[in-house]
Design a protein around this motif. Structure first.
Motif, PDB file in Angstrom:
ATOM      1  N   GLU A 136       0.820  -1.189   0.000  1.00 25.14           N
ATOM      2  CA  GLU A 136       0.000   0.000   0.000  1.00 25.14           C
ATOM      3  C   GLU A 136       0.864   1.252   0.000  1.00 25.14           C
ATOM      4  O   GLU A 136       0.653   2.180  -0.786  1.00 25.14           O
ATOM      5  N   GLY A 140       2.334   1.700  -3.280  1.00 32.43           N
ATOM      6  CA  GLY A 140       1.424   1.812  -4.412  1.00 32.43           C
ATOM      7  C   GLY A 140       1.442   0.606  -5.326  1.00 32.43           C
ATOM      8  O   GLY A 140       1.241   0.715  -6.527  1.00 32.43           O
ATOM      9  N   LEU A 190      -0.063  -3.181  -6.446  1.00 28.47           N
ATOM     10  CA  LEU A 190      -1.188  -4.106  -6.288  1.00 28.47           C
ATOM     11  C   LEU A 190      -0.655  -5.391  -5.683  1.00 28.47           C
ATOM     12  O   LEU A 190       0.142  -6.091  -6.314  1.00 28.47           O
ATOM     13  N   HIS A 194      -8.272  -5.404  -3.570  1.00 28.93           N
ATOM     14  CA  HIS A 194      -7.181  -5.088  -4.487  1.00 28.93           C
ATOM     15  C   HIS A 194      -6.041  -6.089  -4.356  1.00 28.93           C
ATOM     16  O   HIS A 194      -5.060  -6.005  -5.084  1.00 28.93           O
ATOM     17  N   SER A 227     -10.383  -5.732  -7.596  1.00 31.95           N
ATOM     18  CA  SER A 227     -10.298  -4.283  -7.794  1.00 31.95           C
ATOM     19  C   SER A 227      -8.868  -3.950  -8.187  1.00 31.95           C
ATOM     20  O   SER A 227      -7.926  -4.567  -7.694  1.00 31.95           O
ATOM     21  N   GLU A 228      -8.753  -2.986  -9.092  1.00 32.29           N
ATOM     22  CA  GLU A 228      -7.398  -2.672  -9.573  1.00 32.29           C
ATOM     23  C   GLU A 228      -6.840  -1.417  -8.915  1.00 32.29           C
ATOM     24  O   GLU A 228      -5.788  -0.923  -9.292  1.00 32.29           O
ATOM     25  N   ASP A 229      -7.567  -0.883  -7.942  1.00 31.31           N
ATOM     26  CA  ASP A 229      -7.101   0.357  -7.326  1.00 31.31           C
ATOM     27  C   ASP A 229      -6.380   0.084  -6.018  1.00 31.31           C
ATOM     28  O   ASP A 229      -6.966  -0.466  -5.089  1.00 31.31           O
ATOM     29  N   VAL A 230      -5.157   0.490  -5.927  1.00 33.60           N
ATOM     30  CA  VAL A 230      -4.443   0.397  -4.663  1.00 33.60           C
ATOM     31  C   VAL A 230      -4.975   1.506  -3.761  1.00 33.60           C
ATOM     32  O   VAL A 230      -5.034   2.657  -4.192  1.00 33.60           O
ATOM     33  N   PRO A 231      -5.358   1.176  -2.546  1.00 37.36           N
ATOM     34  CA  PRO A 231      -5.838   2.253  -1.672  1.00 37.36           C
ATOM     35  C   PRO A 231      -4.716   3.247  -1.396  1.00 37.36           C
ATOM     36  O   PRO A 231      -3.544   2.872  -1.359  1.00 37.36           O
ATOM     37  N   GLU A 232      -5.116   4.468  -1.223  1.00 39.64           N
ATOM     38  CA  GLU A 232      -4.142   5.481  -0.801  1.00 39.64           C
ATOM     39  C   GLU A 232      -3.592   5.076   0.566  1.00 39.64           C
ATOM     40  O   GLU A 232      -4.347   4.681   1.445  1.00 39.64           O
ATOM     41  N   ARG A 234      -8.673   5.748   6.068  1.00 39.55           N
ATOM     42  CA  ARG A 234      -8.758   5.092   4.766  1.00 39.55           C
ATOM     43  C   ARG A 234      -9.787   3.972   4.797  1.00 39.55           C
ATOM     44  O   ARG A 234      -9.469   2.817   5.072  1.00 39.55           O
ATOM     45  N   ASN A 290     -15.603  -1.021  -3.230  1.00 38.46           N
ATOM     46  CA  ASN A 290     -14.656  -2.104  -2.991  1.00 38.46           C
ATOM     47  C   ASN A 290     -15.208  -3.173  -2.056  1.00 38.46           C
ATOM     48  O   ASN A 290     -14.918  -4.356  -2.202  1.00 38.46           O
TER      49      ASN A 290
END
Lengths: 565, 386, 386, 565
Positions: A52, A55, A57, A203, A222-227, A360, A366
């Motif tokens: 995370e 950044g 996955l 993710h 999900s392809e989005d890495v959490p902030e 977060r 998600n």
């Protein structure tokens, strides 16, 4: 009688590691099943946090090999950023070392004990060093065997090898050998832990190879890495005297005023002026002899009438000036008493709610992905509430997901998380359990909760989650948190209700009509006896009345009024 | 001992008339109205007076519990009503057959006779007697007739003994000439005729054992009394019989029960009717009935302290109280007909003393005591509670 | 329809003789023995036949339950016995007074009459009726007399209707001439005389509603039957009456109960006595009684499947079973007098079908059905169970 | 994507003190009442331990001053040996420092966190340093204000003064100022804690001054200072591989053989010969391919047939010689695998039970003194069982005391101790509670336990008490321990039964006679009715029969036979 000096001959200093070696239960190493879960938890948490922050996955693979009775090798491999060579001993070998413990930040893990605790647990049960293979993606792969020097609380590399990295592999793989543990597919075991982790981290791609060689994949949805969470300055209502005092000693700011403005949230220059007035007012109130008058003044202060309170004392400006001067002192000169005054004033003042940008949540989308992906339900919904505050200054946020039907078996299931980390133990006293049970599910068309094919996930997010015990497996019943959870559940349940109603509406209408029709022959027979009218005729009167009614309804659409006498 | 005025027979006040055609006519009227509604496309319904405490009041003038005027409307086209609507019609048709054929049926027979599977479904018209009994009560309230008038008989219980001659169909008999056994009161007493009444009053007795004691002691003969044994709570047949004996034959009614909340409740029901059956007060209650005992005063007066029993439950001033007996007594203190000095005093005493006293406890003095001293003394001196 | 042999009246087999002096003599003998013991310094005692299942057996020849010969010895000088020893003597003295004065008392009166505080203590001679009742049972077993012979009456329940003339003291009456009510059977029937018996058999009916139905349908007259309504489990008075009618008047006894374990138990008690009262089998049981219904076969034969009810409890082959009804049926299958093909078949069928059938369910056919078809057909064809 | 090196920039090392500051609940600082009790517990425990080691009869005085709302000053003074000046910072300011934690010894306290934890708790709640006044009885009294430097885990003397000591005072007085705590006289508060402590330490004089100025004294009732516990060598059955391995690395013995003989209990030279055979046998058994045969061999080994097992292998003497050689190696050369072999062999061998001379029970006499003194009962008894062993090698000992009647109010009370320290929390799951409840008290004439004026104390003594959680307030349900507790309770209860019977015997005989006499008037009246004999005569027959019976009994003494029909 023995002499004191003699007695103290034996006085020795124990290392942290030694302490935890003797008190492994404090770190979650208690029970054969739970101990193994704890090892995995520490490693997986590290992997997810690292990915995370970088950044990436995440791809995490857990492998359990059975080496003998209650004797396993555990392998955790990730595609994270890797560990620089010089930090390896620190990360794996020294307790209380880490990147987050000292910061005001939402965190999955323990405070810098996690993975070194696992290394120590492996070492004291199997005697084996932990094998670490890692690369930051540069031209070398480091392979190191790490042990903990318990007496010195230091990592020790027993053996180290460097390998070329022609394909640019990046990540970390650790292998621990542990004894006195047991692999079981129970709700407190690894399989369940990883399943829950996968739901909360859509993710991440997570794989598990069980001791019998079975591969279980929880694929990414999900392809989005959490902030990554960010550090948040503490809120004035969330600090103790000790915090202010210790922060003041460490800061590099030039004055107390600058220190307060710079290192706390929601304190502006204007707020400092207000603070000065409040401190002055409190000092003056304390000089009042009459207890009743004093009490009244405190009350007025609480109402915000600070200026009026000040004016009720003669020569109050002098005191205000003194306090204003205090604000200009260098922070390291701040006394405990002054820190106490500041914290007391904070309690009377009004502040904006703490900033919540550091929290977060998983997010509704998600959560829905995670639940759908892992549980294959017929219906799914999620609610992420906006952040709230408890105890005056500690921000938190609640989210729930709700999955119904499909491949979910009957029987209500509650999945509990704190900062995305599954909680597997002590469910009974947890605020999530209490909140979930306090909802009147029948109002949402869930007639028998304990048999409904229903999964409810609850995630409580906070910099400081109020756990009930040192095991950190149960969240305390804080009223503000319970309320938020309830609201979130009810919101989600309302969506479920709508779904369930829609599904059954057509079926229902046909059933209704049949309800009336089936009684017609009976009624006709009886009315015929009573009135002498032929049975057949009576039947037809009733049937055509029903026909007309439902036809009107199809077109009109409104509920029949006449039924509600 | 000279008789007090309290127990002298009075002039008859009403004459009983039972007309089966009235019931039949009303049934037909209801049927026709339903049929008219459905023909003009109106959702047919019954208006049924509501049951329960919310729809009763105490008629201060006539001193009986009466039913209020709250109605509940039972529609055909309402998912919540349809089944009951159908059941109501079924029972109505059944009653029509019973009355026109002059047959009587028990509540259970009525249930069985009307229970069958609805064609094309797995549903029965009635699943349980608990479904048919309330429908019958509804009909009583709706049509203002007793279930006995609809030829539905209640459970029978109780017997009588005394010098009266009853005609039942072709039979005529004197109920004091039937040995110790007395005459068993049937479920329906509408058809009885009182040919001769040679008694001064009727003594209604709670327990069979006490009634038998009085018969053995020849009390009915000596005191010119009719003994009516209720064997617990008085059945509808017995209450209707008491009502008829009082209003048609002018017999004073004196009630003799245990001195406990249950006994007083039995008295209360004979006198005023019960909440459940408020709609029948006119035909079942006898507000002029009086109460001879057992009273709390009897305990001291006759030295019965030794043979009292503790009240059950927790007193009102103790933690968790009042419960059980205490709670019932407090409820009884609220009854409109107990709003008088005498009864309030008795009930308060009971709570204070925390004991109950049974009729049969009088046997502690001697077997004869109740018949030779207790009852004659109290009745002839008019020491009766209202 | 011609009558079958099963219901023809037989020759009387015994003549009842009730001799109060017998009881008095026995009481005196016991008293004297106690006195002799104490005078010679011996710890005085009573020998009392033990109660309960451990001390009964089935007399295959006479086909009744009988008491075994196990005794328990009740001493004066034994802390565990002393109180009961005293109580036994108190009741014995009381019975002596009752019988010599020709008075009768209920069990509750006997309790109250003997309850008082023992001087110098806070202890009562009897604290509860649960103390006096067992002492009376002990005396029955010890002296071999019925409690009715000791003038202690049981609770009364039940009534009869039919063309027989009974003399009770000075009264003589025909029990079919008392209207629909019939004649209430008193607690004690020892003193009754049967003046005329114009019936062929006695039909013992479990429920009052069914008895009333048969009376309404004029069954007693048409079939020359005496109806005996037990109103549930038969009281001692009713059972003694049945016994006397059978043995003194030769009346065949036919029992008609619900088709369920409780109904069959009622039959069983009338026929063979109960375990608790095994010592009274000779005087209370009527082993020659027969059973007409309801049977499991009736369900199919008369198309009553619709109006059966589910048995309560868990069947023997299910987890946790057997319980409730199922357990009772299995117990009944073990009764010696049900050890025959017919009964085993019925009981097994009940378990297999899992249902019960009530008498009143016959109303599902029509109200007349039971009186016009069901009973005449079965009784006159002799389709009775042993 | 962030670089690994960048991520690790924030990598810091936390101090132990910092860790516990954040996790004070782990040390018992949880809840306002319990936190205050914990402070007192740490200080009192230190005092009693110190006095015991020095052979001093302890005098401990606890004073609680209320300074404000949830704000107290706590003073604990003892007449112990005092603390040498140079150790003050270590004792009060450094966590994990102490004289016992690293030794195999029965101990009242936590492992070197105790009192410094209290100092830290005071500091973070009130900001105040802890004032320590101490003297070893020499010519000086040291007065020092101690704080903890949380970041460095070090004690810091804020201010220090030296005073003359003309009267030769010796002892230690500490003053802590704490906030966010509450003084309540509940069963989890200080009053109760000290009362229980006084019962278990009859040699101590303990005083308490409550916030309202009330003085409560629990006076001394025994003049014998208990022997201090001594260190015990570990028993072979109570050690893990890791223990053997780490001990071997640290020892100064010359060979593994000497190390084993010297540092373990119950290992003699002869036992080493046996050990060699067992290790050899185990090595050989592992070479066996046939699993069934192998299983049989293990079983035979367990039965002690080591020589026969050895002989079943060809060339076994070679292996024995190898193992014998191993025993001559320097201990620091011992490998993990060899340590494992030794520990495995230990499991098959038979050893004398571990030595128990290090265990220090309170003793029956002292328990009786303690209970009598504090509770003023009518009857008291105590049972100290001989030491036993659980888990194969951990010695423990159980004692119970039982007090009945007198000033004890109705209602059963269980006082729980581990190593003389009262346990106030988590009673439900504690083995002592389970054992006490499992006894059928009615068999001992205690008909209604929950109303009986009965106090039962249970003390479980061991080097390693198996607590159920990190809170150390509840002892796990170990079968061996439960059995010992039950036996002890039953033994004590039997004495109680004897007492209760004796007390009532005379009363009983008179009551018996009265039982018969009171019925005579009733019986006479009834028999008179039945037989016609005059009532008066009958009465006399019965009364003289009773008279004769009891007279015979007084002389004869036997129970009347005739009653048992």
């Amino acid at each position: 009688m023995a002499e004191a000096n003699q007695l103290f001959k034996e006085f020795k200093i124990q290392s942290v590691s030694e302490f935890f070696r003797r008190n492994a239960a404090m770190l979650g190493y208690t029970g054969k099943i739970r101990s193994l879960t704890t090892v995995i938890h520490e490693a997986v948490t590290n992997s997810l946090d690292a990915c995370e922050e970088a950044g990436i996955l995440p791809y995490v693979r857990v492998e359990i090999e059975e080496l003998g009775r209650e004797h396993y090798k555990v392998i955790i491999e990730d595609n994270g950023p890797g560990i620089p060579e010089k930090y390896i001993t620190h990360v794996f070998g020294k307790m209380l070392a880490g990147t987050k413990a000292h910061r005001n930040i939402q965190s999955r893990g323990q405070q810098g004990i996690g993975i070194s605790g696992a290394v120590m647990f492996a070492q004291i049960t199997s005697g084996k060093a932990t094998r670490v293979i890692t690369s930051t993606g540069d031209d070398r792969i480091i392979e190191a065997w790490v042990k903990i020097d318990v007496d010195r609380n230091e990592g020790k590399i027993v053996k180290k090898e460097k390998h070329p990295n022609p394909k640019g592999w990046r990540g970390t793989r650790i292998e621990l050998e542990v004894k006195n543990v047991r692999y079981v597919r129970s709700k407190q075991g690894i399989y369940w832990y990883l399943k829950l982790t996968a739901i909360a981290n859509p993710h991440a791609h997570i794989e598990l190879i069980e001791p019998d060689g079975k591969l279980i994949v929880f694929p990414r949805s999900s392809e989005d890495v959490p902030e990554p969470p960010v550090e948040m300055k503490p809120h004035p209502r969330g600090v103790l005297t000790d915090d202010v005092y210790r922060m003041a000693k460490k800061t590099r700011r030039s004055s107390i005023k600058r220190f307060l403005v710079g290192e706390f949230s929601r304190i502006s220059d204007k707020k400092i002026d207000e603070l000065i007035e409040y401190i002055a007012a409190l000092r003056l109130i304390k000089t009042e002899k009459d207890k009743n008058v004093q009490e009244q003044l405190y009350e007025r202060l609480m109402k915000g009438e600070v200026k009026a309170v000040l004016r009720s004392f003669k020569g109050y400006t002098k005191v205000v000036k003194q306090v204003a001067k205090l604000m200009e002192k260098p922070p390291e000169k701040l006394s405990w008493h002054e820190a106490e005054e500041i914290v007391e004033a904070f309690k009377y003042m009004k502040f904006l709610a703490p900033p919540t940008h550091g929290l977060r949540p998983i997010g509704e989308e998600n959560i829905e992905k995670g639940l759908t992906n892992i549980l294959k339900p017929e219906f799914v919904t999620a609610v992420t509430r906006s952040p709230k505050v408890y105890s005056g200054g500690i921000p938190f946020q609640v989210e729930v997901g709700l999955a119904y039907g499909g491949e979910i078996p009957g029987g209500f299931e509650l999945l509990r998380y704190a900062n995305r980390v599954p909680l597997l133990f002590d469910a009974g006293s947890c605020v999530t359990t209490l909140a979930a049970r306090s909802v009147d599910w029948r109002r949402y068309k869930v007639d028998d909760l304990d048999r409904a094919p229903l999964v409810l996930m609850i995630n409580v997010i906070s910099v400081h989650v109020p756990y009930t015990g040192t095991g950190k497996q149960s969240i305390a019943n804080v009223e503000e948190i319970q309320n938020e959870i309830r609201l979130a559940i009810m919101d989600a349940a309302r969506k479920l209700q709508t779904y369930l109603s829609g599904k059954h509406r057509r079926l229902h209408q046909a059933k209704r009509r049949r309800t009336f029709e089936k009684y017609v022959p009976e009624i006709a027979k009886a009315l015929s006896v009573l009135t002498g009218e032929p049975e057949e005729d009576v039947r037809n009167y009733f049937l055509s009345y029903i026909e007309g009614h439902f036809a009107a309804k199809e077109t009109g659409g409104a509920e029949e009024v006449s039924e509600n006498a | 001992m000279p008789k007090s005025k309290a127990v002298r027979r009075e002039k008859p006040r009403e004459r009983f008339s039972y007309d089966p055609t009235k019931v039949l006519t009303r049934l037909e009227e209801y049927g026709k109205k339903i049929l008219e509604d459905i023909k003009i496309g109106k959702n047919p319904y019954f208006d049924i007076p509501m049951r329960g405490i919310g729809n009763v009041y105490f008629d201060e003038k006539r001193r009986v519990i009466r039913m209020g005027d709250k109605l509940s409307r039972r529609y055909f086209l309402n998912v919540a009503h349809a089944r009951k609507f159908m059941q109501t019609l079924l029972i109505m048709a059944y009653v029509k057959r019973l009355v026109s054929e002059n047959k009587h049926a028990s509540l259970r027979e009525a249930y069985y006779a009307n229970k069958h599977t609805i064609p094309g479904t797995k549903e029965n018209t009635f699943e349980d007697q608990r479904e048919s009994d309330p429908i019958i009560e509804d009909l009583e309230r709706m049509m203002g007739v007793l279930r006995e008038e609809m030829h539905l008989t209640a459970d029978r219980r109780g017997y009588i003994y005394g010098d009266i001659v009853i005609r039942d169909g072709e039979d005529e008999f004197n109920t004091s000439k039937l040995g110790m056994g007395g005459w068993a009161v049937p479920g329906t007493v509408e058809h009885l005729q009182f040919v001769e009444v040679n008694v001064d009053y009727a003594l209604v007795v709670e327990t069979a054992a006490m009634a038998d004691r009085l018969i053995e002691e020849k009390f009915p003969k000596k005191e010119k009394a009719l003994i009516i044994a209720t064997q617990g709570q008085a059945s509808r047949g017995v209450r209707r019989l008491i009502h008829r004996l009082h209003y048609e034959e002018g017999l004073p009614i004196i009630v003799f029960t245990d001195g406990d909340p249950y006994g007083w409740y039995i008295y209360s029901t004979i006198k005023q009717g019960s909440i459940n059956l408020a709609y029948l007060s006119d035909k079942l209650a006898t507000p002029e009935a009086k109460f001879v005992g057992m009273t709390m005063d009897d305990i001291e007066r006759y030295g019965l302290k030794n043979v009292t029993e503790k009240l059950k439950g927790i007193p009102p001033n103790k933690k968790g109280g009042p419960t059980a007996d205490y709670k019932r007594i407090l409820e009884e203190m609220e009854y409109p007909w107990f709003q008088n000095r005498e009864w309030q005093r008795q009930l308060k005493m009971a709570i204070k003393m925390g004991v109950r006293i049974e009729q049969q406890a009088l046997a502690n003095k001697s077997l004869e005591f109740v018949a030779k001293k207790y009852l004659p003394e109290k009745i002839n001196n008019g020491e009766l509670l209202p």
